[in-house]
Every structure is written in structure tokens, then in C-alpha cells.
Design a protein around this motif. Structure first.
Motif, mmCIF file in Angstrom:
data_model
loop_
_atom_site.group_PDB
_atom_site.id
_atom_site.type_symbol
_atom_site.label_atom_id
_atom_site.label_comp_id
_atom_site.label_asym_id
_atom_site.label_seq_id
_atom_site.Cartn_x
_atom_site.Cartn_y
_atom_site.Cartn_z
ATOM 1 N N ASP A 1 75.255 -4.684 65.143
ATOM 2 C CA ASP A 1 75.179 -3.285 65.429
ATOM 3 C C ASP A 1 76.042 -3.000 66.700
ATOM 4 O O ASP A 1 75.185 -3.198 67.539
ATOM 5 C CB ASP A 1 73.731 -3.229 65.807
ATOM 6 N N LEU B 1 68.396 -5.168 57.877
ATOM 7 C CA LEU B 1 68.326 -4.746 59.700
ATOM 8 C C LEU B 1 67.661 -6.188 60.130
ATOM 9 O O LEU B 1 66.312 -6.407 60.528
ATOM 10 C CB LEU B 1 66.917 -3.273 59.834
ATOM 11 N N ASN C 1 68.586 -2.189 67.775
ATOM 12 C CA ASN C 1 69.508 -1.869 66.292
ATOM 13 C C ASN C 1 69.890 -0.325 66.649
ATOM 14 O O ASN C 1 68.279 -0.377 65.994
ATOM 15 C CB ASN C 1 68.750 -3.125 65.157
#
Length: 191
Positions: free
Chosen positions: A40, A58, A65
Motif C-alpha cells: 500500500d 487486505l 491500508n
């Protein structure tokens, strides 16, 4: 010398990523061919519309994030994680309407060993219901490592599958650690 900016990630993020990579490789998937890791970073962030064709994991809470931060409020999970007014991750048990505080947040070492919380979730992707979205995120980095290490144990995956409600798994693990080594969980247990 390169003009590319360099990024420094916390060791817990790197450790969680390596744990997942080893898991994927242990079942025959190859990095770069069957899966890729996308940090990210502002210069490499995937646009949300590109995520519709992917199963997505994720990693890290919404404070670290950006994609998780953008979708956190719409994810239909028992446990939610958002960014608080102080810019830090906030983990809530929606059923009990209770915030889950790490030992660092609570400031109370009398509660036993130092601990963090890790969110483990799997649900249909909001980008494409035919794909999966998996969330492995801690209140702090130690919780993220604990969530990744928890799912890397195949017997734990069977337990999580048994706890799913419909198409969704939304569980929390307690991650104990020695305060002198926040990168290494000493015990990880499903709450």
C-alpha cells in the motif's frame, strides 16, 4: 542512485506478508504467477476498479491500508475496524457494542501479558461478489502478525470455516506477546 522513493515498513508488516507468502507457496501457488503482493504505497496503489477481478487480502488495519479504510464502513462483519479520531485503528464488536482495547491502549499491565487483537475476516468482495475479500488486520502490527500466523495453521482454517455465518467469517484473535519483543506473538487464540 534511483529516483524512486524508498519506503520503510514496520517489521510486523513484513513478517505478516512473509507468513502469507509461505502459506500460499506451501499449497503450490507461485508468487508473481499465481499471486502478487502489492504494498500500500502511493506510487503503486491499485485503483478500486481493478480490484473487481481479483480475490483480495487486505493486510493491516485501515490506519495503514488505504483500501481497507475506503471499504471498512460497508463490510458486513460482526467485528469492524475503523480509524479513530486519533488516527489509530479502532476494533469494535458490533454485537456487544464494545471496543476491544489492546494492552497498550488500555494502559493496564495488570491484565496479564501484553496483548493485541487481530481481525480475521473472509467475505464476498464488495468489488465483485464472485470474488473473496480477506482481512487480516491488527489494532497494532502485532495483531496483524497474529492474524496472519493464525490463518497459516490449516487446523485453524477449519475452525474458522466452522464459524462462518452464511458466506462471512468475522472473528478476532487475541495475540499475546512479550513487551520486549512486539514482533513475535507468544500465544494466539480465537476469542
Amino acid at each position: 542512485m534511483s529516483d524512486r522513493p524508498s519506503y520503510s515498513y514496520p517489521a510486523t508488516d513484513t513478517r505478516a506478508t512473509r507468513t502469507l507468502t509461505r502459506l500460499f507457496e506451501s499449497v503450490g501457488l507461485r508468487e508473481g504467477q499465481d499471486f502478487t503482493i502489492h504494498p500500500d504505497r502511493p506510487d503503486r496503489q491499485l485503483p478500486l476498479d481493478e480490484l473487481s477481478g481479483l480475490n483480495v487480502i487486505l493486510l493491516c488495519g485501515p490506519a495503514r491500508n488505504a483500501i481497507f479504510d475506503k471499504v471498512a464502513a460497508i463490510l458486513p462483519m460482526r467485528y469492524s475496524m475503523t480509524v479513530g479520531n486519533d488516527g489509530r485503528n479502532v476494533l469494535m464488536d458490533r454485537r456487544r457494542e464494545q471496543r476491544m482495547l489492546s494492552s497498550r491502549q488500555a494502559g493496564d499491565s495488570a491484565m496479564g501479558p501484553a496483548h493485541d487483537w487481530g481481525l480475521v475476516a473472509s467475505l464476498p468482495s464488495p468489488f465483485n461478489l464472485g470474488k473473496r475479500l480477506v482481512v487480516l488486520a491488527g489494532v497494532h502490527g502485532t495483531g496483524t502478525v497474529g492474524a496472519a500466523e493464525f490463518v497459516a495453521d490449516l487446523s485453524n482454517l477449519r475452525t474458522l470455516i466452522g464459524k462462518r455465518e452464511g458466506e462471512t467469517v468475522s472473528e478476532v484473535v487475541r495475540v499475546d506477546y512479550d513487551a520486549a519483543d512486539i514482533e513475535t506473538p507468544t500465544r494466539i487464540g480465537l476469542v
